[in-house]
Write an enzyme that holds these catalytic residues in place. Sequence first.
Site, PDB file in Angstrom:
ATOM      1  CG  ASP A 107      -2.182   0.807   1.038  1.00 14.66           C
ATOM      2  OD1 ASP A 107      -2.070   1.994   0.651  1.00 14.66           O
ATOM      3  OD2 ASP A 107      -3.273   0.264   1.259  1.00 14.66           O
ATOM      4  CG  PHE A 121      -8.606  -4.910  -2.185  1.00 11.29           C
ATOM      5  CD1 PHE A 121      -9.970  -5.068  -2.346  1.00 11.29           C
ATOM      6  CD2 PHE A 121      -7.918  -5.854  -1.436  1.00 11.29           C
ATOM      7  CE1 PHE A 121     -10.636  -6.139  -1.775  1.00 11.29           C
ATOM      8  CE2 PHE A 121      -8.575  -6.928  -0.857  1.00 11.29           C
ATOM      9  CZ  PHE A 121      -9.939  -7.073  -1.025  1.00 11.29           C
ATOM     10  CB  SER A 132     -17.338  -1.863  -9.364  1.00 11.42           C
ATOM     11  OG  SER A 132     -18.444  -1.019  -9.161  1.00 11.42           O
ATOM     12  CE1 TYR A 139     -13.464   2.632  -9.086  1.00  8.80           C
ATOM     13  CE2 TYR A 139     -15.828   2.829  -9.459  1.00  8.80           C
ATOM     14  CZ  TYR A 139     -14.761   2.195  -8.854  1.00  8.80           C
ATOM     15  OH  TYR A 139     -14.980   1.113  -8.040  1.00  8.80           O
ATOM     16  CE  LYS A 161     -12.609  -1.002  -9.567  1.00 10.83           C
ATOM     17  NZ  LYS A 161     -11.428  -1.635  -8.943  1.00 10.83           N
ATOM     18  NE  ARG A 168     -24.308  11.515  -6.489  1.00 13.33           N
ATOM     19  CZ  ARG A 168     -23.908  10.846  -5.431  1.00 13.33           C
ATOM     20  NH1 ARG A 168     -23.066  11.406  -4.583  1.00 13.33           N
ATOM     21  NH2 ARG A 168     -24.350   9.629  -5.201  1.00 13.33           N
TER      22      ARG A 168
END
Length: 339
Positions: free
Chosen positions: A32, A82, A126, A151, A155, A297
């Site tokens: 990380d 991740f 996701s 984003y 994925k 939104r």
Amino acid sequence: MMQILVTGGLGFIGSHTVVELQAKGFEVIIIDDCSNADEKVLKGIEKISGKKPIFEKFDLKEREKVEDFFHRYPDVEGVIHFAASKAVGESVERPLLYYENNIGTLVYILKELSKKNKASFIFSSSCTVYGQADTMPITENAPVKEAESPYGNTKQMGEEIIRDACKVTPNLNAIALRYFNPMGAHPSAEIGELPIGVPQNLVPFITQTGVGLRKELSVFGDDYPTEDGTCIRDYIYVVDLAKAHVVALERLLAGKNTDNYEVFNVGTGKESSVLEVIGSFERVSGKKLNYKIVGRRPGDITTAYADTTKANSVLGWKSQYTLDEAMKSAWDWEQKIRK
């Protein structure tokens, strides 16, 4: 002990997965760069499990350091990946950063794994890959739609890259887990969701508002074609989600996979509207939440919840915790960190 690498292992889902891996007897190594996590999470992991994972602090975008890591740890048998940037809004403003961080690092890791005699790889994907699905609940066979953000696109592209790599690398076995909406914290309140800056997810914004850190919560739209007019999602407790990673990894390590690239939805199969999530917080905390309805939104889809039949039957995994139980863990964690 079998060595497993967890990239982004100090993050929200990563840290809970490390705890579950250690409980199953794996030796865990974390990479990380702490760009969106705190090194103090290591202490929380150790407090829960009694074991401190090996920790390597570096940026996976540095290809030479990725190569050096696998040279130094030749016995790594599985990777749970991740590490990625994950704020939808930021990805729209800084797309190249997201493509470099989320795609480049994935390629570097897969290149190293492809050199091994056998490697198992779990990808943090996701439900954003489905967009606004045509039918509910969403099965793994639902079409992958054009991404709403860079984003989301990373994925989709990530899954395609892994699938293509698996086609030509028989020794590489991979599972993509398509999460719905993770929430909550470990029951010990030693680790939990720790967003840097303004939370992007609903639950930490609710708990931060409840504890007085935020003035009020904005509910984006109450005119959707749902029962109470607010968006519907599938909220899964983070410990349930962490356990799904361990089960998926064990499937690959035991050679039980029927293909060397598989996909599973990970959710509860239950639908919860924004107002129902607020109601859950009010029940477990005994507090009224200060919120207001504002305009919709951009990019928000109306409804997304999982058909978990495949994960339940093939992986033998099922979510165990209710929305209220998950919410209580999030609230306990929020109160603890504010002390």
